[in-house]
Write a protein that holds these residues in place. Structure first.
Motif, PDB file in Angstrom:
ATOM      1  N   ASN A  72       0.928  -1.210   0.156  1.00 19.55           N
ATOM      2  CA  ASN A  72      -0.101   0.092   0.053  1.00 19.55           C
ATOM      3  C   ASN A  72       1.007   1.322   0.065  1.00 19.55           C
ATOM      4  O   ASN A  72       0.603   2.339  -0.618  1.00 19.55           O
ATOM      5  CB  ASN A  72      -0.913   0.049   1.325  1.00 19.55           C
ATOM      6  CG  ASN A  72      -1.969  -1.034   1.044  1.00 19.55           C
ATOM      7  OD1 ASN A  72      -2.284  -1.548   0.140  1.00 19.55           O
ATOM      8  ND2 ASN A  72      -2.285  -1.460   2.320  1.00 19.55           N
ATOM      9  N   GLY A  75       2.473   1.808  -3.227  1.00 23.20           N
ATOM     10  CA  GLY A  75       1.358   2.282  -4.250  1.00 23.20           C
ATOM     11  C   GLY A  75       1.102   3.926  -4.003  1.00 23.20           C
ATOM     12  O   GLY A  75       1.093   4.515  -5.000  1.00 23.20           O
ATOM     13  N   ASN A  76       1.099   4.272  -2.690  1.00 22.19           N
ATOM     14  CA  ASN A  76       0.903   5.926  -2.624  1.00 22.19           C
ATOM     15  C   ASN A  76       2.393   6.407  -3.124  1.00 22.19           C
ATOM     16  O   ASN A  76       2.289   7.708  -3.507  1.00 22.19           O
ATOM     17  CB  ASN A  76       0.884   6.048  -0.802  1.00 22.19           C
ATOM     18  CG  ASN A  76      -0.267   5.346  -0.662  1.00 22.19           C
ATOM     19  OD1 ASN A  76      -1.447   5.247  -1.224  1.00 22.19           O
ATOM     20  ND2 ASN A  76      -0.460   5.159   0.663  1.00 22.19           N
ATOM     21  N   ALA A  78       4.218   5.547  -5.446  1.00 20.19           N
ATOM     22  CA  ALA A  78       4.354   5.564  -6.816  1.00 20.19           C
ATOM     23  C   ALA A  78       3.300   6.765  -7.481  1.00 20.19           C
ATOM     24  O   ALA A  78       3.872   7.539  -8.216  1.00 20.19           O
ATOM     25  CB  ALA A  78       3.815   4.233  -7.522  1.00 20.19           C
ATOM     26  N   ARG A  79       2.233   6.884  -6.837  1.00 13.75           N
ATOM     27  CA  ARG A  79       1.289   8.167  -7.227  1.00 13.75           C
ATOM     28  C   ARG A  79       1.719   9.235  -6.938  1.00 13.75           C
ATOM     29  O   ARG A  79       1.761  10.356  -7.589  1.00 13.75           O
ATOM     30  CB  ARG A  79      -0.176   7.970  -6.653  1.00 13.75           C
ATOM     31  CG  ARG A  79      -0.835   6.632  -7.278  1.00 13.75           C
ATOM     32  CD  ARG A  79      -2.248   6.735  -6.453  1.00 13.75           C
ATOM     33  NE  ARG A  79      -2.387   6.436  -5.177  1.00 13.75           N
ATOM     34  CZ  ARG A  79      -2.416   5.141  -4.486  1.00 13.75           C
ATOM     35  NH1 ARG A  79      -2.414   3.963  -5.552  1.00 13.75           N
ATOM     36  NH2 ARG A  79      -2.350   4.990  -3.336  1.00 13.75           N
ATOM     37  N   THR A  80       2.548   9.584  -5.624  1.00 16.21           N
ATOM     38  CA  THR A  80       3.194  10.793  -5.151  1.00 16.21           C
ATOM     39  C   THR A  80       4.438  11.248  -6.176  1.00 16.21           C
ATOM     40  O   THR A  80       4.454  12.280  -6.775  1.00 16.21           O
ATOM     41  CB  THR A  80       3.634  10.635  -3.829  1.00 16.21           C
ATOM     42  OG1 THR A  80       2.573  10.523  -2.903  1.00 16.21           O
ATOM     43  CG2 THR A  80       4.430  11.977  -3.603  1.00 16.21           C
ATOM     44  N   GLU A  82       4.560  10.150  -9.349  1.00 17.18           N
ATOM     45  CA  GLU A  82       4.142  10.302 -10.802  1.00 17.18           C
ATOM     46  C   GLU A  82       3.550  11.954 -10.718  1.00 17.18           C
ATOM     47  O   GLU A  82       3.786  12.546 -11.739  1.00 17.18           O
ATOM     48  CB  GLU A  82       3.011   9.547 -11.000  1.00 17.18           C
ATOM     49  CG  GLU A  82       3.529   8.084 -11.467  1.00 17.18           C
ATOM     50  CD  GLU A  82       2.544   7.132 -11.290  1.00 17.18           C
ATOM     51  OE1 GLU A  82       1.298   7.459 -11.350  1.00 17.18           O
ATOM     52  OE2 GLU A  82       2.725   5.866 -11.894  1.00 17.18           O
ATOM     53  N   THR A  83       3.184  12.265  -9.676  1.00 20.16           N
ATOM     54  CA  THR A  83       2.594  13.785  -9.276  1.00 20.16           C
ATOM     55  C   THR A  83       3.894  14.627  -9.557  1.00 20.16           C
ATOM     56  O   THR A  83       3.586  15.668 -10.163  1.00 20.16           O
ATOM     57  CB  THR A  83       1.904  13.942  -8.106  1.00 20.16           C
ATOM     58  OG1 THR A  83       0.581  12.886  -7.959  1.00 20.16           O
ATOM     59  CG2 THR A  83       1.170  15.188  -7.854  1.00 20.16           C
ATOM     60  N   GLN A  86       4.895  14.788 -13.133  1.00 19.08           N
ATOM     61  CA  GLN A  86       3.970  15.472 -13.935  1.00 19.08           C
ATOM     62  C   GLN A  86       4.076  17.051 -13.775  1.00 19.08           C
ATOM     63  O   GLN A  86       3.852  17.850 -14.589  1.00 19.08           O
ATOM     64  CB  GLN A  86       2.368  15.067 -13.573  1.00 19.08           C
ATOM     65  CG  GLN A  86       2.266  13.753 -13.931  1.00 19.08           C
ATOM     66  CD  GLN A  86       2.244  13.358 -15.737  1.00 19.08           C
ATOM     67  OE1 GLN A  86       1.979  14.284 -16.352  1.00 19.08           O
ATOM     68  NE2 GLN A  86       2.651  12.374 -16.330  1.00 19.08           N
ATOM     69  N   THR A 205       2.049   9.547   5.088  1.00 23.65           N
ATOM     70  CA  THR A 205       0.998   8.482   5.255  1.00 23.65           C
ATOM     71  C   THR A 205       0.808   7.407   6.368  1.00 23.65           C
ATOM     72  O   THR A 205       0.095   6.721   6.424  1.00 23.65           O
ATOM     73  CB  THR A 205       0.659   7.593   3.961  1.00 23.65           C
ATOM     74  OG1 THR A 205       2.066   6.858   3.842  1.00 23.65           O
ATOM     75  CG2 THR A 205       0.443   8.537   2.646  1.00 23.65           C
ATOM     76  N   LEU A 277       9.339  -0.056  -6.044  1.00 26.30           N
ATOM     77  CA  LEU A 277       8.052   0.503  -6.733  1.00 26.30           C
ATOM     78  C   LEU A 277       8.154   0.290  -8.086  1.00 26.30           C
ATOM     79  O   LEU A 277       9.404   0.166  -8.734  1.00 26.30           O
ATOM     80  CB  LEU A 277       8.508   2.288  -6.544  1.00 26.30           C
ATOM     81  CG  LEU A 277       7.759   2.536  -5.045  1.00 26.30           C
ATOM     82  CD1 LEU A 277       8.086   2.168  -3.853  1.00 26.30           C
ATOM     83  CD2 LEU A 277       7.909   4.207  -5.183  1.00 26.30           C
TER      84      LEU A 277
END
Length: 900
Positions: A72, A75-76, A78-80, A82-83, A86, A205, A277
């Motif tokens: 978990n 996953g958090n 990886a999204r961070t 990617e943000t 971006q 988190t 990751l």
């Protein structure tokens, strides 16, 4: 004075009597303490096993949870990330669109992204000076010396760079830098877009409800650098503050218990889970504190131990009280039995009829009958007569006509041998007359003294017990016990009459589902109806037997041909086609019938029952509702063999083998000179199996090659483990199958293992049997020569049981000769055994080989072997095979005085 002396003597006699009683009834004194001890051992064992199981379950759950937490967290992250990427791409795109006029201060004010104390963005020129930034007054800031700038300046391709943690220039906090290069229209380097993010942002988190007060979150790079850490509410000022040393994770995902003293700054043990990751060279790490995880366990353990101690004390008290009461009760029972015995001696004669009879001779001086000379009143009452009516009468006339011939034979036997004892059944129809009599006859001065007792009641009781023992309580049919008695007798009759006999093994199809769904009462009702149908379907002289459950057997005797048994089976199958009307509705069941015929399918009861069962099983597997004769295809044996072979293959694939080690003892020094490795199969259901239970099958199927490779690898690994202890390591011998020499690349296996574990070749010895030397196999000789050149010694195992020759022994140049245990056992029995053993030792020494005596079982054998100049001994008397310890010195031989 005499009264006092007599009283003292009486007291001493009573005391001695009680002492003798206690000696004779010691079991009453020690039973309760022993029972309490056994119960305590069992209880404590179960308690400790349960507590250990609870701990293992908690630890397994913790390891599973930390993997889930790490996934978990990954996953958090990886999204961070990617943000962040971006954001960099977006800023670079806006910069290029604005042709270098973009002002990040303006974008930040318009809230296009969340810049602040945690998240900052900047754009540098090609020299490293900040052009624009979300920070105030950035124009004087120079970033050209930072690695994230230099990497992008000389990069060949465009990529996201993630730097190592460092202290921010303005925030003075631990931050991570992320950057991408900016290019001019001609593609040349024009600076970088950089995002700085506070390290603690990547552990924000952290959830105390799932990770606890001492849990761990960490972000670790593929370069083993810790980017961010958090332990509970503590966020590190530098990335690795939580770790005592750099963590290392060997796989993409996993979990393990990490020792706190080695890995963590706070020295607390933790269950650590990690997850690589996807798309980023980073590892997400989550940890649960072991003390927090096991806190409920320790609370439960403390309570359980306290309760168990209290229960133990209570049980000890109960055992002591019970011991006292049992001894007291036994003493009272003993006194009562003595009183009863005294009374019985005085009244015993009244329980039996007593007679004195003398023989009556005919003209040829042969005994024709006996005259009653005397009897007691009870003896007369046995025949419903008065005593004076019996005296002077012929003794045989007291009995009904059918029993007189047997009676006269008993009397004649008593006159001839002097004694007779036995039972006799009476056919008297008089009311109250005895039906069974127990006779005891003794010859005295030419007459017979007879005692007679009425045992009708006990015989009736025994007969009833036999009836109940032979009858099924539910259906009233004969049961398994009955058929075990009757069937052998029936087979004897069939054999004497040269007749055939058939067994029909009947199993009800569908009974189990009805019994399980409708209940046992309905199942019992169905069995009763099925029994009635079977009795109707068979011939009048056939027997229907219930073996148990829904299994029945029909005994069909006096067969003219095998088809007669088939006709009976067809009638049974047809009878069960009609539905059964039960109390819980209408149900249909069928029958599967297996038939075995005497004598073609078996000549004893067990074989016939087994073969009928096999035939029935064949029907079950091919559609049910039919019958089949037994066929000699031995498929059961084959199936059993295939099952065992499958289990053995599975054992090799899953490495279910463990090694035990048995030392060899030098007879001169008494020290351990070497050890023999012995394989054991740790079967999942049958426990630890000895080689005798699976090696023969492995040899036949070729699976011995796989087992042999496992054994060599395990032994080399164990030797390497012992070597790491820094102590002197003794050589270990390994038994090698002939098939390993003939079919496997054995020399290569040995060489690879020695190299893998960095072992000296003289630590490994090879044991082969004499069968390896049969014939003139060049491959075997070449393999032996190759291994010998590597420095490996060779031993002949079980010498004397095969067919070796002196030429082979000399040509193959062995180092040690191990004499089979069969010859070791003979050295103490006779001189021939000593002579034979002496010849072996002389021959071996002449060829330069040491001699090991296998199977040594006692000290006498050791003394003889030492006298015969045997070099070494091995056997259970010295030491049994046992698993490997942490050190090779853990194997200790039994002290042997004969070697002192």
């Amino acid at each position: 004075m005499q009264m006092v002396a007599g009283k003292s003597f009486q007291n001493i006699e009573n005391l001695l009597q009680k002492v003798r009683f206690l000696r004779g009834h010691l079991r009453w004194v020690i039973f309760w303490p022993l029972a309490a001890l056994l119960f305590l051992i069992l209880g404590w064992t179960l308690l400790l096993n349960d507590l250990n199981t609870d701990r293992q379950r908690l630890e397994q759950t913790a390891r599973s949870n930390v993997i889930d937490l790490a996934k978990n967290y990954a996953g958090n992250l990886a999204r961070t990330l990617e943000t962040v990427d971006q954001t960099i791409l977006h800023v670079r795109y806006e910069w290029e669109l604005s042709k270098g006029t973009l002002q990040l201060e303006t974008i930040n004010q318009k809230k296009l992204f969340h810049a602040g104390s945690i998240f900052q963005v900047a754009i540098t020129n090609s020299d490293g000076y900040v052009r624009t930034s979300t920070l105030a007054n950035p124009s004087s800031m120079y970033l050209g010396q930072d690695r994230f700038f230099l990497v992008q300046k000389y990069a060949i391709i465009d990529f996201l760079y993630m730097g190592q943690p460092k202290t921010g220039r303005l925030s003075n906090e631990n931050v991570l830098y992320f950057s991408r290069g900016v290019s001019k229209p001609d593609g040349s380097f024009d600076g970088v877009v950089v995002v700085s993010t506070a390290s603690h942002y990547f552990t924000s988190t952290y959830n105390q409800s799932s990770l606890g007060k001492n849990g761990l979150l960490a972000l670790v790079g593929d370069d083993y650098t810790v980017r961010a850490t958090r332990v509970g509410n503590k966020v590190g000022s530098v990335g690795a503050f939580a770790f005592a040393q750099t963590p290392y994770f060997p796989t993409l995902s996993g979990s393990h218990l990490f020792n706190g003293r080695t890995w963590f700054a706070d020295q607390r043990n933790r269950y650590i889970g990690w997850q690589q990751l996807e798309g980023f060279p980073l590892v997400a790490v989550a940890g649960l504190d072991q003390a927090d995880v096991l806190a409920p366990y320790w609370t439960t353990r403390e309570t359980s131990i306290r309760n168990a101690v209290l229960a133990t004390l209570a049980l000890i008290g109960f055992a002591l009280i019970a011991m006292f009461l049992s001894a007291r009760l036994a003493w009272r029972k003993h006194q009562l039995e003595r009183t009863q015995a005294t009374y019985r001696m005085a009244t015993e004669e009244g329980n039996e009829g007593f007679y004195i009879i003398k023989p009556i001779l005919d003209r040829s001086r042969k005994i024709s009958d006996f005259e009653t000379v005397d009897c007691n009143s009870y003896g007369a009452r046995l025949f419903q007569q008065r005593r004076d009516a019996v005296l002077g009468k012929r003794f045989s006339g007291l009995f009904p006509e059918p029993e007189r011939r047997n009676l006269m034979s008993y009397l004649a036997q008593a006159m001839e041998t002097g004694f007779y004892e036995g039972e006799m059944e009476s056919s008297s129809s008089q009311p109250g007359a005895a039906k069974w009599l127990y006779l005891k006859m003794v010859r005295s001065d030419g007459e017979l003294a007879i005692t007679m007792r009425d045992i009708s009641d006990s015989k009736a009781h025994v007969s009833e017990l036999e009836r109940r023992g032979n009858e099924d309580a539910l259906t009233g049919l004969p049961n398994r016990h009955w058929i075990q008695t009757y069937l052998p007798q029936a087979l004897e009759r069939a054999n004497g009459e040269q007749a055939m006999l058939a067994l029909l093994f009947v199993d009800l199809d569908g009974f189990k589902s009805i019994n399980d769904t409708m209940g046992h009462l309905v199942g019992d009702e169905l069995l009763c109806y099925a029994a009635e149908r079977l009795k109707v379907a068979v011939r009048p002289n056939d027997y229907v037997v219930r073996l148990g459950g829904d299994e029945f057997v029909v005994i069909v005797e006096q067969l003219a041909e095998r088809l007669d048994a088939a006709h009976v089976a067809e009638r049974i199958v047809a009878a069960f086609k009609e539905k059964f009307r039960l109390s819980q509705g209408i149900h249909t069941i069928g029958t599967s019938i297996g038939i075995s015929v005497y004598p073609t399918d078996g000549k004893d009861a067990a074989t016939l029952l087994q073969n009928a069962d096999i035939a029935m099983y064949s029907v079950k597997t091919t559609g049910k509702g039919n019958y089949r004769f037994f066929e000699h295809r031995f498929y059961e044996v084959l199936r059993s063999r295939l099952d065992r072979e499958h289990e053995l293959r599975h054992a090799i694939e899953n490495d279910e083998f463990v090694m035990h080690y048995q030392p060899r003892i030098d007879m001169q020094s008494g020290a351990v000179s070497s050890m023999e490795a012995l394989v054991r199969w740790k079967h999942p259901t049958k426990g630890l199996l000895e080689p005798i239970e699976f090696i023969a099958l492995a040899e036949e199927t070729g699976l011995i090659l796989g087992i042999g490779d496992l054994v060599i690898d395990k032994v080399c690994a164990q030797l390497a483990a012992w070597s790491r202890q820094g102590r002197t390591v003794l050589p270990v011998s390994v038994n090698v199958s002939p098939r390993q020499f003939n079919q496997g690349n054995f020399t290569k296996t040995i060489a690879v293992c020695l190299k893998r574990y960095q072992l000296a070749s003289d630590l490994l010895e090879i044991e082969i049997t004499e069968s390896c030397m049969m014939g003139d196999s060049g491959d075997v000789a070449n393999s032996l020569a190759t291994l010998r050149s590597m420095g490996i010694k060779f031993l002949i195992d079980d010498f004397g049981t095969g067919y070796s020759s002196l030429s082979q022994l000399q040509r193959l140049d062995f180092d040690v000769l191990k004499v089979d245990r069969a010859f070791t056992s003979e050295v103490e029995k006779n001189e021939e055994g000593k002579v034979f053993f002496t010849a072996i030792i002389t021959m071996a020494h002449a060829l330069g080989m040491r001699v090991v005596a296998e199977g040594v079982e006692n000290e006498r054998q050791i003394k003889i072997l030492k006298f015969l100049r045997c070099d070494e001994i091995q056997g259970f008397y010295v030491a049994r095979p046992s698993p490997a310890g942490d050190r090779q010195t853990d194997f200790s031989s039994r002290p042997v005085p004969a070697l002192a």
